[in-house]
Design a protein around this motif. Structure first.
Motif, PDB file in Angstrom:
ATOM      1  N   VAL A   1      -5.251   1.509  -4.151  1.00  0.00           N
ATOM      2  CA  VAL A   1      -4.272   1.327  -3.075  1.00  0.00           C
ATOM      3  C   VAL A   1      -4.708   0.217  -2.134  1.00  0.00           C
ATOM      4  O   VAL A   1      -3.880  -0.588  -1.656  1.00  0.00           O
ATOM      5  CB  VAL A   1      -4.066   2.652  -2.312  1.00  0.00           C
ATOM      6  CG1 VAL A   1      -3.201   2.440  -1.062  1.00  0.00           C
ATOM      7  CG2 VAL A   1      -3.443   3.706  -3.225  1.00  0.00           C
TER       8      VAL A   1
ATOM      9  N   VAL B   1      -2.352  -0.933 -12.656  1.00  0.00           N
ATOM     10  CA  VAL B   1      -2.011  -0.408 -11.327  1.00  0.00           C
ATOM     11  C   VAL B   1      -0.539  -0.664 -11.034  1.00  0.00           C
ATOM     12  O   VAL B   1       0.161   0.194 -10.484  1.00  0.00           O
ATOM     13  CB  VAL B   1      -2.906  -1.027 -10.245  1.00  0.00           C
ATOM     14  CG1 VAL B   1      -2.464  -0.565  -8.850  1.00  0.00           C
ATOM     15  CG2 VAL B   1      -4.368  -0.650 -10.471  1.00  0.00           C
ATOM     16  N   SER B   2      -0.062  -1.850 -11.402  1.00  0.00           N
ATOM     17  CA  SER B   2       1.344  -2.190 -11.199  1.00  0.00           C
ATOM     18  C   SER B   2       2.261  -1.186 -11.881  1.00  0.00           C
ATOM     19  O   SER B   2       3.253  -0.709 -11.294  1.00  0.00           O
ATOM     20  CB  SER B   2       1.616  -3.599 -11.738  1.00  0.00           C
ATOM     21  OG  SER B   2       2.990  -3.883 -11.777  1.00  0.00           O
TER      22      SER B   2
ATOM     23  N   TYR C   1       3.646   6.426  -6.907  1.00  0.00           N
ATOM     24  CA  TYR C   1       2.691   7.166  -7.742  1.00  0.00           C
ATOM     25  C   TYR C   1       2.747   8.665  -7.459  1.00  0.00           C
ATOM     26  O   TYR C   1       2.701   9.481  -8.390  1.00  0.00           O
ATOM     27  CB  TYR C   1       1.283   6.627  -7.489  1.00  0.00           C
ATOM     28  CG  TYR C   1       0.200   7.367  -8.233  1.00  0.00           C
ATOM     29  CD1 TYR C   1       0.055   7.240  -9.610  1.00  0.00           C
ATOM     30  CD2 TYR C   1      -0.693   8.199  -7.553  1.00  0.00           C
ATOM     31  CE1 TYR C   1      -0.939   7.927 -10.297  1.00  0.00           C
ATOM     32  CE2 TYR C   1      -1.686   8.878  -8.223  1.00  0.00           C
ATOM     33  CZ  TYR C   1      -1.815   8.747  -9.592  1.00  0.00           C
ATOM     34  OH  TYR C   1      -2.800   9.425 -10.259  1.00  0.00           O
TER      35      TYR C   1
ATOM     36  N   VAL D   1       4.998  -1.122  -8.642  1.00  0.00           N
ATOM     37  CA  VAL D   1       5.093  -2.343  -7.826  1.00  0.00           C
ATOM     38  C   VAL D   1       4.900  -3.544  -8.743  1.00  0.00           C
ATOM     39  O   VAL D   1       3.918  -3.608  -9.485  1.00  0.00           O
ATOM     40  CB  VAL D   1       4.042  -2.355  -6.704  1.00  0.00           C
ATOM     41  CG1 VAL D   1       4.086  -3.676  -5.951  1.00  0.00           C
ATOM     42  CG2 VAL D   1       4.277  -1.192  -5.738  1.00  0.00           C
TER      43      VAL D   1
ATOM     44  N   GLY E   1       1.886   2.355 -10.235  1.00  0.00           N
ATOM     45  CA  GLY E   1       2.330   2.375  -8.846  1.00  0.00           C
ATOM     46  C   GLY E   1       3.732   1.859  -8.631  1.00  0.00           C
ATOM     47  O   GLY E   1       4.234   1.878  -7.500  1.00  0.00           O
TER      48      GLY E   1
ATOM     49  N   GLN F   1      -2.333  -8.701  -5.789  1.00  0.00           N
ATOM     50  CA  GLN F   1      -0.950  -8.835  -6.255  1.00  0.00           C
ATOM     51  C   GLN F   1      -0.301 -10.055  -5.629  1.00  0.00           C
ATOM     52  O   GLN F   1       0.435 -10.804  -6.271  1.00  0.00           O
ATOM     53  CB  GLN F   1      -0.156  -7.582  -5.891  1.00  0.00           C
ATOM     54  CG  GLN F   1       1.305  -7.607  -6.332  1.00  0.00           C
ATOM     55  CD  GLN F   1       2.280  -7.502  -5.176  1.00  0.00           C
ATOM     56  OE1 GLN F   1       1.927  -7.729  -4.018  1.00  0.00           O
ATOM     57  NE2 GLN F   1       3.504  -7.157  -5.485  1.00  0.00           N
TER      58      GLN F   1
ATOM     59  N   ARG G   1       0.837  -1.206   0.000  1.00  0.00           N
ATOM     60  CA  ARG G   1       0.000   0.000   0.000  1.00  0.00           C
ATOM     61  C   ARG G   1       0.873   1.257   0.000  1.00  0.00           C
ATOM     62  O   ARG G   1       0.654   2.192  -0.785  1.00  0.00           O
ATOM     63  CB  ARG G   1      -0.893   0.042   1.239  1.00  0.00           C
ATOM     64  CG  ARG G   1      -2.000  -0.954   1.313  1.00  0.00           C
ATOM     65  CD  ARG G   1      -2.719  -0.788   2.647  1.00  0.00           C
ATOM     66  NE  ARG G   1      -3.810  -1.737   2.807  1.00  0.00           N
ATOM     67  CZ  ARG G   1      -4.536  -1.870   3.922  1.00  0.00           C
ATOM     68  NH1 ARG G   1      -4.280  -1.081   4.951  1.00  0.00           N
ATOM     69  NH2 ARG G   1      -5.504  -2.759   3.988  1.00  0.00           N
TER      70      ARG G   1
ATOM     71  N   LEU H   1       2.907   1.798  -3.273  1.00  0.00           N
ATOM     72  CA  LEU H   1       2.080   2.310  -4.364  1.00  0.00           C
ATOM     73  C   LEU H   1       1.942   3.829  -4.283  1.00  0.00           C
ATOM     74  O   LEU H   1       2.097   4.541  -5.280  1.00  0.00           O
ATOM     75  CB  LEU H   1       0.690   1.667  -4.321  1.00  0.00           C
ATOM     76  CG  LEU H   1       0.533   0.247  -4.839  1.00  0.00           C
ATOM     77  CD1 LEU H   1      -0.858  -0.278  -4.491  1.00  0.00           C
ATOM     78  CD2 LEU H   1       0.752   0.171  -6.341  1.00  0.00           C
TER      79      LEU H   1
END
Length: 218
Positions: A176, A204-205, A22, A210, A208, A183, A15, A18
């Motif tokens: 988030v 999102v990966s 970002y 991650v 962010g 993941q 969390r 990310l």
């Protein structure tokens, strides 16, 4: 310089990563602790817990408190979109939490992550997580088919999540919250993700910073 102490497999730590990536938090050192390193946590906050954020001489825990502070410190041009209750999937994942853990716990120690770089760190993790599962890692792995079926059924029934590409390539607080437990499951070989959910994970990966584990699944 601020410091963020993490385990590189920990969903609560993800969390904070990310948000930090970002929101482009400057002068942030990321320190990956070994899983059996109790002393570092004790010295910082008096208990074994991560993530820990050390900023201006003060160390704080609790992932969402850290995430909110990192959001404030961030210099990125794109803000996090507000939380939307209709995209909060945590209550839907809660009933399968044990199945998710039975799939992920025995596998994550074999992925070459820095948190598990030593035999003692891996043994420490296994001992504690087997107590949580109420079964050995060997028993959990033997039940993979059952655990996988339960998890895939819930994944297939999750409500559609907003794709960042549909929202100006921005992340939300829902992302988030939702990304870390999903993941974690990408390390399970053969686990079926609906195509839109898989696309959401990849988007999102990327935004962010991650990684996903599809290329290292076990």
């Amino acid at each position: 310089m601020s410091r963020l102490y993490i385990y590189d497999h920990c969903p609560f730590c993800i969390r904070t990563l990310l948000v930090a990536h970002y929101r482009q938090v400057a002068d942030l050192e990321q320190i990956v602790l070994l899983n059996d390193d109790e002393d570092s946590c004790q010295q910082l906050i008096g208990k074994k817990m991560v993530p820990i954020f050390e900023h201006q001489g003060i160390a704080i825990s609790e992932s969402m408190d850290i995430a909110k502070l990192l959001d404030e410190l961030g210099e990125g041009a794109k803000a996090l979109r507000p939380l939307q209750l209709n995209e909060a999937i945590q209550p839907l994942l809660q009933p399968i939490q044990l199945h998710c853990q039975a799939l992920s716990y025995p596998r994550v120690i074999h992925m070459g992550l820095r948190t598990f770089a030593t035999e003692s760190a891996r043994a420490y993790y296994q001992r504690n997580k087997e107590a949580i599962l109420g079964m050995s890692f060997a028993e959990a792995l033997a039940g993979t088919a059952e655990h996988q079926a339960k998890v895939e059924q819930v994944l297939a029934d999750l409500p559609p999540l907003s794709l960042p590409s549909e929202q100006g390539n921005t992340l939300s607080w829902n992302d988030v919250m939702n990304f870390p437990p999903l993941q974690y499951l990408t390390l399970v070989k053969g686990l079926a993700f609906p195509e839109r959910l898989k696309q959401w994970l990849h988007e999102v990966s990327e935004l962010g910073g991650v990684e996903l584990y599809f290329d290292r699944e076990i």
